[in-house]
Design an enzyme around this catalytic site. Structure first.
Site, PDB file in Angstrom:
ATOM      1  CB  SER A  15      -0.849   0.083   1.266  1.00  0.00           C
ATOM      2  OG  SER A  15      -1.565  -1.065   1.474  1.00  0.00           O
ATOM      3  CG  HIS A  62      -2.642  -0.973  -3.771  1.00  0.00           C
ATOM      4  ND1 HIS A  62      -3.058   0.317  -3.534  1.00  0.00           N
ATOM      5  CD2 HIS A  62      -2.673  -1.598  -2.568  1.00  0.00           C
ATOM      6  CE1 HIS A  62      -3.334   0.458  -2.246  1.00  0.00           C
ATOM      7  NE2 HIS A  62      -3.106  -0.690  -1.651  1.00  0.00           N
ATOM      8  CG  ASN A  96      -3.738   4.373   0.630  1.00  0.00           C
ATOM      9  OD1 ASN A  96      -4.899   4.466   1.036  1.00  0.00           O
ATOM     10  ND2 ASN A  96      -3.087   3.226   0.613  1.00  0.00           N
ATOM     11  CD  GLU A 153      -4.056   2.908  -6.211  1.00  0.00           C
ATOM     12  OE1 GLU A 153      -4.591   4.005  -6.039  1.00  0.00           O
ATOM     13  OE2 GLU A 153      -3.154   2.485  -5.458  1.00  0.00           O
TER      14      GLU A 153
HETATM   15  P1  NAD Z   1      -1.934  -9.690   7.230  1.00  0.00           P
HETATM   16  O1  NAD Z   1      -1.109  -9.406   8.430  1.00  0.00           O
HETATM   17  O2  NAD Z   1      -3.376 -10.037   7.390  1.00  0.00           O
HETATM   18  O3  NAD Z   1      -1.255 -10.891   6.407  1.00  0.00           O
HETATM   19  C1  NAD Z   1       0.109 -10.971   6.126  1.00  0.00           C
HETATM   20  C2  NAD Z   1       0.475 -12.449   6.060  1.00  0.00           C
HETATM   21  O4  NAD Z   1       1.790 -12.553   5.519  1.00  0.00           O
HETATM   22  C3  NAD Z   1       0.504 -13.151   7.408  1.00  0.00           C
HETATM   23  O5  NAD Z   1      -0.292 -14.307   7.354  1.00  0.00           O
HETATM   24  C4  NAD Z   1       1.975 -13.483   7.628  1.00  0.00           C
HETATM   25  O6  NAD Z   1       2.166 -14.694   8.317  1.00  0.00           O
HETATM   26  C5  NAD Z   1       2.467 -13.592   6.212  1.00  0.00           C
HETATM   27  N1  NAD Z   1       3.903 -13.366   6.047  1.00  0.00           N
HETATM   28  C6  NAD Z   1       4.688 -12.455   6.665  1.00  0.00           C
HETATM   29  N2  NAD Z   1       5.936 -12.521   6.176  1.00  0.00           N
HETATM   30  C7  NAD Z   1       5.940 -13.500   5.227  1.00  0.00           C
HETATM   31  C8  NAD Z   1       6.927 -14.018   4.341  1.00  0.00           C
HETATM   32  N3  NAD Z   1       8.168 -13.551   4.343  1.00  0.00           N
HETATM   33  N4  NAD Z   1       6.575 -14.995   3.480  1.00  0.00           N
HETATM   34  C9  NAD Z   1       5.306 -15.478   3.470  1.00  0.00           C
HETATM   35  N5  NAD Z   1       4.336 -15.039   4.286  1.00  0.00           N
HETATM   36  C10 NAD Z   1       4.647 -14.039   5.135  1.00  0.00           C
HETATM   37  O7  NAD Z   1      -1.749  -8.435   6.275  1.00  0.00           O
HETATM   38  P2  NAD Z   1      -2.740  -7.908   5.117  1.00  0.00           P
HETATM   39  O8  NAD Z   1      -3.670  -6.916   5.716  1.00  0.00           O
HETATM   40  O9  NAD Z   1      -3.269  -9.059   4.363  1.00  0.00           O
HETATM   41  O10 NAD Z   1      -1.714  -7.065   4.223  1.00  0.00           O
HETATM   42  C11 NAD Z   1      -0.794  -7.691   3.381  1.00  0.00           C
HETATM   43  C12 NAD Z   1      -0.226  -6.681   2.406  1.00  0.00           C
HETATM   44  O11 NAD Z   1      -1.289  -6.044   1.696  1.00  0.00           O
HETATM   45  C13 NAD Z   1       0.581  -5.558   3.020  1.00  0.00           C
HETATM   46  O12 NAD Z   1       1.614  -5.195   2.150  1.00  0.00           O
HETATM   47  C14 NAD Z   1      -0.445  -4.428   3.130  1.00  0.00           C
HETATM   48  O13 NAD Z   1       0.152  -3.153   3.153  1.00  0.00           O
HETATM   49  C15 NAD Z   1      -1.211  -4.639   1.848  1.00  0.00           C
HETATM   50  N6  NAD Z   1      -2.576  -4.088   1.830  1.00  0.00           N
HETATM   51  C16 NAD Z   1      -3.379  -4.206   2.919  1.00  0.00           C
HETATM   52  C17 NAD Z   1      -4.677  -3.692   2.873  1.00  0.00           C
HETATM   53  C18 NAD Z   1      -5.609  -3.814   4.050  1.00  0.00           C
HETATM   54  O14 NAD Z   1      -6.599  -3.078   4.111  1.00  0.00           O
HETATM   55  N7  NAD Z   1      -5.340  -4.737   4.977  1.00  0.00           N
HETATM   56  C19 NAD Z   1      -5.141  -3.073   1.699  1.00  0.00           C
HETATM   57  C20 NAD Z   1      -4.298  -3.015   0.580  1.00  0.00           C
HETATM   58  C21 NAD Z   1      -3.013  -3.525   0.674  1.00  0.00           C
END
Ligand code: NAD
Length: 511
Positions: A123, A144, A194, A156
């Protein structure tokens, strides 16, 4: 370049909220999906949950039984990154940490073939910086998605400095084939959504900081007059103040402390106090059993005035004049200094649309005492609520006459303190200003910015199309008045709005 063929496997790394959603969408589009997570059991759990979700969608009649079963079978939990070897696209959705993501990309470099696209769901991190850790930076691209992935249409497609055109095009076409609405963006802090959404929160926090309004009233005005699906305070409570504050702080730092993006002291206090919003049980509002429902401040009913006279051209507020039954005045210009081409006269009181100045400043400039300013609305003909501000010099009788006229038109009236730009007007002006600057910087086209704000954060109208409906010249006035009022660079005018106002042309070219 076409979308990734359906018989090509997709790997999703990180089986959290976003990764699971991406896996669901890719599987439903017909790809075999390999789901991997470093946390023991996370990929299997996510897969099982996805199978249940698909069954639930089938039971609700949203998916046919064959499609649901086939999509479930296509999702495979894998237990080593090496199992992702024969995939055409890897989408990483791991923790938002530059070092962790760069390490993952470096590992993938030696596992997958050079032709495999490496997409990141980050993000806030720079695609250029993430790609710099790869042996093949041309194949690294931002993809994204928005939360919840299956429901939010926007993707995106973010190009870093090194991203190859065919890689971006393939991801764009693939997102479209998956039923999403993709837009291209350049890798800059916050990408489109964002970044361009910052004023929605920033102006709200500023109004609260000036104690111009309480959260419940502000939310009601933004929803019921502005047409936004959620008000800024309830939205920050939902997102989480820790997350919202972190995004704002990261955009602010990435923009070298540009005052446009300055975080709020109020929000920092809330984070420090653990008032993170819904997830902690308290943010601007309380949550949980017995929590009181927010009640917006609404003026008590007062009698309707005998008549309202419409002077001059009310422009965007003509529908409001019609709704309250205003009758055209015989002499047609309002007092100069009120600063509007049109105004409503109710006895000695003047009711005028906001222009970025306080009601007090307008009364002083016009040499009259009773001035009430009303806020912008998405649609004056249908909105249920309207915000007003009363000049410090305005008499009780003059204010009551203005409120009575609005109530007679069916508006619930919420009074804000006499703050410049009120709530909807200053927010929309600043959203449009930010969107215009993003267009100037080539982050995306004006049309795509509008699409992104509607499909990524559900805005009722693209901010640039909204600005066009109001007129670029009017926007210039509002922003110049806000800049003069606050004396801050934060309200500086986007050169695009200035130019289009001079040219008398719209901000968004006709599509
Ligand atoms: P989350 O914490 O729910 O999930 C992340 C997962 O990644 C976890 O299950 C963790 O165990 C795993 N993980 C961590 N390091 C790892 C690695 N090296 N290899 C494999 N797995 C690994 O997070 P999320 O909310 O799903 O966000 C994930 C990504 O998406 C981030 O980059 C975040 O910025 C982006 N994002 C989030 C949102 C949102 O609203 N949550 C929206 C858009 C983008």
């Amino acid at each position: 370049m076409a979308a990734l063929p359906r018989d090509t496997s997709v790997a999703v790394i990180g089986a959290g909220a976003m990764g699971a959603g991406i896996a669901q969408v890719a599987a439903l589009a017909g790809h075999r999906v390999l789901l991997f997570d470093t946390r023991m059991g996370a990929a299997d759990d996510a897969r099982d949950k996805l199978v249940s979700t698909l069954a639930m969608l089938r039971d609700k009649g949203k998916l046919d039984a064959t499609a649901a079963a086939a999509a479930g079978e296509r999702i495979v939990a894998v237990h080593a990154l090496g199992d992702c070897v024969s995939t055409g696209l890897v989408v990483e959705a791991i923790v938002e940490d530059l070092a962790a993501k760069r390490k993952l990309i470096a590992e993938l470099d030696v596992i997958v073939s050079e032709a495999t696209i490496l997409a990141t769901n980050t993000s806030s991190l720079s695609i250029t910086a993430l790609a710099a850790g790869s042996r093949h930076p041309a194949r690294v691209v931002g993809m994204h998605f928005f939360n919840p992935v299956p429901l939010m249409p926007l993707v995106e497609v973010v190009r870093g400095l090194a991203t190859a055109d065919d890689v971006a095009t393939t991801v764009f076409d693939t997102a479209r084939a998956w039923g999403k609405t993709p837009v291209y963006a350049r890798s800059t802090p916050g990408f489109i959504v964002n970044r361009c959404a910052r004023p929605f929160y920033a102006e709200a926090l500023r109004l609260l900081g000036e104690r111009a309004v309480d959260p419940a009233t502000l939310d009601a005005v933004m929803r019921e007059a502005g047409g936004f699906r959620m008000g800024p305070c309830e939205l920050m409570d939902l997102v989480g103040h820790d997350v919202n504050f972190a995004v704002t702080s990261s955009v602010y730092a990435a923009m070298f402390d540009d005052p446009r993006y300055r975080p709020s002291v109020i929000q920092r206090e809330m984070v420090a106090g653990g008032r993170l919003g819904r997830k902690s049980g308290q943010g601007f509002y309380r949550y949980g059993e017995g929590a009181p429902a927010p009640v917006p401040a609404t003026e008590a009913a007062v009698p309707a005035p005998a008549s309202v006279a419409a002077h001059g051209d009310l422009g965007p507020a003509a529908a409001l004049a019609a709704r309250i039954g205003a009758v055209a005045a015989t002499e047609s210009t309002p007092p100069s200094g009120l600063g509007a081409a049109g105004a409503l006269a109710i006895g000695d009181a003047w009711l005028v649309m906001g222009d970025g100045r306080t009601a007090t400043a307008r009364a002083a400039a016009a040499g009259v005492r009773d001035v009430v300013v009303f806020d912008l609305a998405l649609d004056y003909a249908t909105c249920r609520r309207i915000a007003v501000a009363r000049a410090d010099t305005c008499s009780d009788a003059g204010y009551a006459a203005a409120v009575g006229a609005l109530q007679a038109g069916g508006f619930a009236v919420s009074r804000l303190d006499d703050v410049a730009g009120l709530a909807v007007l200053r927010t929309v002006a600043m959203l449009a200003n930010e969107a215009a600057d993003a267009a100037v910087e080539g982050i995306a086209t004006a049309a795509d910015i509008d699409i992104a704000m509607q499909k990524g954060v559900n805005y009722p109208r693209g901010p640039l199309a909204w600005a066009d409906a109001l007129g670029a010249r009017f926007l210039c006035t509002v922003l110049a008045n806000l800049a003069a009022h606050y004396g801050e660079d934060r309200y500086r005018l986007s050169p695009l709005i200035a130019r289009r106002a001079q040219a008398g042309m719209p901000l968004v070219e006709s599509r």
